[in-house]
Design a protein around this motif. Structure first.
Motif, PDB file in Angstrom:
ATOM      1  N   LYS A 156      -5.396 -46.983   4.128  1.00 31.73           N
ATOM      2  CA  LYS A 156      -4.649 -48.113   4.138  1.00 31.73           C
ATOM      3  C   LYS A 156      -3.113 -47.972   4.149  1.00 31.73           C
ATOM      4  N   ALA A 157      -2.420 -47.033   3.348  1.00 31.14           N
ATOM      5  CA  ALA A 157      -1.333 -46.587   3.346  1.00 31.14           C
ATOM      6  C   ALA A 157      -0.678 -46.248   4.584  1.00 31.14           C
ATOM      7  N   ARG A 158      -1.645 -45.368   5.267  1.00 27.18           N
ATOM      8  CA  ARG A 158      -1.284 -44.747   6.660  1.00 27.18           C
ATOM      9  C   ARG A 158      -1.303 -45.961   7.673  1.00 27.18           C
ATOM     10  N   TRP A 159      -2.229 -46.791   7.644  1.00 32.27           N
ATOM     11  CA  TRP A 159      -2.280 -47.890   8.644  1.00 32.27           C
ATOM     12  C   TRP A 159      -1.153 -48.887   8.527  1.00 32.27           C
ATOM     13  N   VAL A 196       4.426 -50.584  10.401  1.00 36.24           N
ATOM     14  CA  VAL A 196       5.803 -50.787  10.002  1.00 36.24           C
ATOM     15  C   VAL A 196       6.627 -50.157  11.362  1.00 36.24           C
ATOM     16  N   VAL A 197       6.048 -48.669  11.822  1.00 41.64           N
ATOM     17  CA  VAL A 197       6.550 -48.249  12.938  1.00 41.64           C
ATOM     18  C   VAL A 197       6.913 -48.953  14.183  1.00 41.64           C
ATOM     19  N   ALA A 207       9.224 -39.680   9.720  1.00 43.66           N
ATOM     20  CA  ALA A 207       8.475 -39.427   8.497  1.00 43.66           C
ATOM     21  C   ALA A 207       7.331 -40.271   8.390  1.00 43.66           C
ATOM     22  N   TYR A 208       7.484 -41.898   8.652  1.00 43.29           N
ATOM     23  CA  TYR A 208       6.516 -42.713   8.559  1.00 43.29           C
ATOM     24  C   TYR A 208       5.335 -42.343   9.677  1.00 43.29           C
ATOM     25  N   ALA A 209       5.987 -42.116  10.852  1.00 41.22           N
ATOM     26  CA  ALA A 209       4.820 -41.669  11.923  1.00 41.22           C
ATOM     27  C   ALA A 209       4.044 -40.331  11.598  1.00 41.22           C
ATOM     28  N   PHE A 210       4.477 -39.448  11.038  1.00 41.81           N
ATOM     29  CA  PHE A 210       3.842 -38.235  10.726  1.00 41.81           C
ATOM     30  C   PHE A 210       2.841 -38.473   9.725  1.00 41.81           C
ATOM     31  N   GLY A 214      -0.383 -44.768  18.267  1.00 39.54           N
ATOM     32  CA  GLY A 214       0.751 -45.721  18.661  1.00 39.54           C
ATOM     33  C   GLY A 214       1.898 -45.749  18.069  1.00 39.54           C
ATOM     34  N   ALA A 215       2.010 -45.092  16.742  1.00 33.96           N
ATOM     35  CA  ALA A 215       3.245 -44.678  16.066  1.00 33.96           C
ATOM     36  C   ALA A 215       3.885 -43.666  16.763  1.00 33.96           C
ATOM     37  N   TYR A 216       3.459 -42.625  17.401  1.00 35.80           N
ATOM     38  CA  TYR A 216       3.835 -41.534  18.051  1.00 35.80           C
ATOM     39  C   TYR A 216       4.710 -42.280  19.089  1.00 35.80           C
TER      40      TYR A 216
END
Length: 208
Positions: free
Chosen positions: A6-9, A14-15, A142-145, A151-153
Motif C-alpha cells: 500500500k505504501a509503495r502504491w 504521489v510521483v 527516492a519515492y520512485a525507487f 509509471g513512476a520511473y
C-alpha cells in the motif's frame, strides 16, 4: 494489499500526481513573472490551482493505467531509495540555511514589495546554482525507487527535460532581475555538478 504494498502504491501515485505539475507550475510562472507580479502571489496561485487540480483529478481517474506495472518490492531498489533519501535530506538541511519556504514558493518573483529579492551565492549556492532542483530530483527518485512502479520511473524520465526547461527559463528571469551580478555568478558556479578545483590567487574561496 499489505502495508508495504500500500505504501509503495501511494508513493507511486504521489510521483505521478505531483512531480509534473510542480514543474509545469514554475514553467508557467517564470517566463511571465512580470504579469503574475501584477496579480500578486495569492491571485497567481489561485489562478494556477485550477489546471493543477484538473491534472490531479485526471491522474486519479486514470491511476491504474498511469502507475503501470508493479515491479514488486526489491532489496536493491529499497537501498537506492534510502540512499537518495539520505542525500536529499542532507541537501535539504544545507539549502534551508539560505532558502526558506517563502522564497521557495516564489514570493520574491511574485511580490511587488519583495522583488527583486537577494541573489543567493553563498553556502550550497556557492557550489551549484540549483540545489533545490537537485534536491527535488533526489526526493522523487527516492519515492520512485521505493514504489518500484514502471509509471513512476517513466514519470521521472519524462520530467527531466521539463526540469531542464524550468532551469533555463528561471535563469533567464534571474538574469533580468540581477543583471551582471548574475552573469558573473553563472561564470563561477555550475548548474548542477560542483567543480572541485584548486583556486588561483585572488579567486573566491568556493568550490564552484
Amino acid at each position: 494489499m499489505n502495508l508495504l504494498a500500500k505504501a509503495r502504491w501511494v508513493l507511486a501515485l504521489v510521483v505521478v500526481a505531483s512531480y509534473p505539475p510542480s514543474l509545469l507550475l514554475w514553467l508557467a510562472i517564470h517566463p511571465f513573472a512580470a504579469f503574475w507580479r501584477r496579480l500578486g502571489p495569492i491571485a497567481t496561485y489561485a489562478v494556477l490551482a485550477v489546471p493543477l487540480a484538473g491534472y490531479v483529478a485526471g491522474v486519479w481517474l486514470a491511476r491504474d493505467r498511469l502507475l503501470g506495472r508493479d515491479l514488486g518490492a526489491a532489496a536493491v531498489t529499497l537501498v537506492l531509495a534510502a540512499s537518495c533519501l539520505a542525500a536529499a535530506f542532507l541537501l535539504n538541511r544545507q539549502r534551508q540555511k539560505q532558502l526558506n519556504f517563502g522564497n521557495l514558493s516564489g514570493i520574491p518573483e511574485l511580490s511587488r514589495e519583495q522583488y527583486p529579492g537577494r541573489l543567493l551565492t553563498d553556502g550550497v549556492y556557492g557550489l551549484v546554482r540549483h540545489p533545490r532542483y537537485i534536491e527535488a530530483t533526489l526526493w522523487v527518485l527516492a519515492y520512485a525507487f521505493f514504489a518500484n512502479y514502471s509509471g513512476a520511473y517513466l514519470t521521472v524520465v519524462l520530467c527531466l527535460p521539463l526540469m531542464y526547461a524550468v532551469v533555463v527559463v528561471e535563469e533567464r528571469e534571474l538574469g533580468e532581475r540581477f543583471g551582471s551580478e548574475y552573469e558573473a555568478y553563472c561564470r563561477q558556479v555550475p548548474r548542477f555538478v560542483p567543480r572541485l578545483r584548486s583556486q588561483k590567487d585572488g579567486d573566491q574561496p568556493t568550490m564552484g
